[in-house]
Design a protein around this motif. Sequence first.
Motif, PDB file in Angstrom:
ATOM      1  N   ARG A 113      44.819 -15.002  45.386  1.00  0.00           N
ATOM      2  CA  ARG A 113      45.628 -16.063  44.161  1.00  0.00           C
ATOM      3  C   ARG A 113      43.402 -16.629  44.059  1.00  0.00           C
ATOM      4  O   ARG A 113      43.744 -17.159  42.233  1.00  0.00           O
ATOM      5  N   SER A 114      42.429 -16.173  45.030  1.00  0.00           N
ATOM      6  CA  SER A 114      41.432 -16.473  44.078  1.00  0.00           C
ATOM      7  C   SER A 114      41.371 -15.631  42.519  1.00  0.00           C
ATOM      8  O   SER A 114      40.876 -15.562  41.728  1.00  0.00           O
ATOM      9  N   ILE A 115      41.316 -14.548  42.596  1.00  0.00           N
ATOM     10  CA  ILE A 115      41.032 -13.094  42.030  1.00  0.00           C
ATOM     11  C   ILE A 115      42.050 -13.605  40.923  1.00  0.00           C
ATOM     12  O   ILE A 115      41.778 -13.440  39.438  1.00  0.00           O
ATOM     13  N   ARG A 116      43.420 -14.278  40.925  1.00  0.00           N
ATOM     14  CA  ARG A 116      44.195 -14.501  39.773  1.00  0.00           C
ATOM     15  C   ARG A 116      43.762 -16.099  38.829  1.00  0.00           C
ATOM     16  O   ARG A 116      43.486 -16.061  37.799  1.00  0.00           O
ATOM     17  N   ALA A 117      42.854 -16.347  40.065  1.00  0.00           N
ATOM     18  CA  ALA A 117      42.541 -18.000  39.049  1.00  0.00           C
ATOM     19  C   ALA A 117      40.881 -17.776  38.601  1.00  0.00           C
ATOM     20  O   ALA A 117      40.881 -18.435  37.414  1.00  0.00           O
ATOM     21  N   MET A 118      40.501 -16.705  39.348  1.00  0.00           N
ATOM     22  CA  MET A 118      39.368 -16.087  38.051  1.00  0.00           C
ATOM     23  C   MET A 118      39.945 -15.735  36.605  1.00  0.00           C
ATOM     24  O   MET A 118      38.989 -15.324  35.883  1.00  0.00           O
ATOM     25  N   ASN A 175      40.748 -16.577  31.075  1.00  0.00           N
ATOM     26  CA  ASN A 175      41.817 -15.971  29.905  1.00  0.00           C
ATOM     27  C   ASN A 175      41.895 -14.870  29.485  1.00  0.00           C
ATOM     28  O   ASN A 175      42.474 -14.474  28.772  1.00  0.00           O
ATOM     29  N   TYR A 176      42.161 -13.933  31.019  1.00  0.00           N
ATOM     30  CA  TYR A 176      43.136 -12.344  30.966  1.00  0.00           C
ATOM     31  C   TYR A 176      43.690 -12.488  31.786  1.00  0.00           C
ATOM     32  O   TYR A 176      44.501 -13.130  32.623  1.00  0.00           O
ATOM     33  N   GLY A 177      44.445 -12.299  31.123  1.00  0.00           N
ATOM     34  CA  GLY A 177      45.912 -11.787  31.843  1.00  0.00           C
ATOM     35  C   GLY A 177      47.257 -12.396  31.107  1.00  0.00           C
ATOM     36  O   GLY A 177      47.237 -13.271  30.766  1.00  0.00           O
ATOM     37  N   LYS A 178      48.520 -11.026  30.659  1.00  0.00           N
ATOM     38  CA  LYS A 178      49.456 -11.842  30.244  1.00  0.00           C
ATOM     39  C   LYS A 178      50.523 -12.482  31.274  1.00  0.00           C
ATOM     40  O   LYS A 178      51.145 -13.639  31.288  1.00  0.00           O
ATOM     41  N   SER A 237      43.687  -5.719  25.088  1.00  0.00           N
ATOM     42  CA  SER A 237      42.410  -6.622  25.075  1.00  0.00           C
ATOM     43  C   SER A 237      42.719  -6.500  27.216  1.00  0.00           C
ATOM     44  O   SER A 237      44.230  -7.296  27.157  1.00  0.00           O
ATOM     45  N   PRO A 238      42.094  -7.822  28.164  1.00  0.00           N
ATOM     46  CA  PRO A 238      41.795  -8.635  28.960  1.00  0.00           C
ATOM     47  C   PRO A 238      42.947  -9.572  28.772  1.00  0.00           C
ATOM     48  O   PRO A 238      43.820  -9.794  29.384  1.00  0.00           O
ATOM     49  N   GLN A 239      43.419  -9.560  27.393  1.00  0.00           N
ATOM     50  CA  GLN A 239      43.725 -10.789  27.382  1.00  0.00           C
ATOM     51  C   GLN A 239      45.502 -10.908  26.709  1.00  0.00           C
ATOM     52  O   GLN A 239      46.317 -11.829  27.661  1.00  0.00           O
TER      53      GLN A 239
END
Length: 387
Positions: A22-27, A32-35, A5-7
């Motif tokens: 930074r903008s993509i990471r903030a999005m 709530n995506y990304g471990k 899953s994206p999370q």
Amino acid sequence: MDILSPQEMNFLIVDDVDNMRRSIRAMLKLLNYGKLFYEAANGRDAWEFLQDENITIHFIISDYHMPHTTGTELLNLIRSSRRTRDIPFLMVTAEANMDIVAEAAEHDVDAYLTKPFVTATLDHKIKELLDRIRNPPPVTIHLEKSRRLEEEGNLAGAIAEAKKAAAANSHSSRPFRELGRLFAKKGEIEKAQACFEQAIQRNRLDVTSYHALGQIAFRRNNTEKAISYFSRAMEISPRHSDRALQFAKLLFKKKQLQEAEKVLKLVLRHKVNDIDFKEEMGEMALEGGLYNLAAKAFREAIKGDANRQYLNKKLGAALLKAGEHSEGARILEAAAAQSPKDVELLIQLAKAYMEMGMPRRADNVAARIFRIDPGNLEARNIMEKCA
């Protein structure tokens, strides 16, 4: 293939603009995506991340325009490696021009996202991409089986699966392109050509198939047809001009200089800011006897990079070969001022003065050579002729 899953995913964000990363990471965090998150400023740094066996990347979001290694060059590396080829790849572009789309499609990009975009758009694109991977259409399933069978050495089985892929989606060019590649690998060139022709009938932007048809035409000594196919490939995707450069090398080997010049001029128009290419092209043209073209390429390379003054030696040589003795001698004099002990350069200069009917200058240069290398026979011969 199993997709997290994206999370739960580790994301690699590749962009040469800090604010964009930074903008993509903030999005992604907002969704709530990304471990874990990794960042790279260009494709070269991203590829180093992917080579680290202690780092696992599950999803890549990459810009197209970047220094050193572009997004499609990175994608090409990823798709060429068994370890990384199945990582979902989302390409971000400022605008989806025809040539960019064609270039990325050639390396099997999974999806595009056009700047600027908002969080909801990114969310939609990621979900859409992952859903397509989790639920692939029959054409994709057959092509995956074909790839596995080819890797196992079962070429006949790979061809059979590729045929099933073509039957599953007769409107897609990719199965026919794969069939063409497999038949060519098997040595069945007639069948390969027919498949590549079917591919471009279905997709007039299928660069890979145009390139393959150009290679086939060249091997059959149909040079005009080959140039036509390569030219079309470059019209669609000018950034992939390396294929045309290889073609020009083949033409040189065949002593087909006029055709090689056509190809190189075509490439030069598209490689406006590529200084390395201009240097390579100049050397190729000089070696192949296209002296005016070589001089043009060397001039542009020197103009584009002031640190390449060493190319003045080759520029001078090209000008002399082209009959521009006065200009060639002037360039070589300037080069000799920077490299006063370069014997080869000085011999070229002395010979240039001999060609220009200026024996005194030739004798002076030969004397300089003799002081550096007292046993130099060419310098001695020049001095004897000038006596």
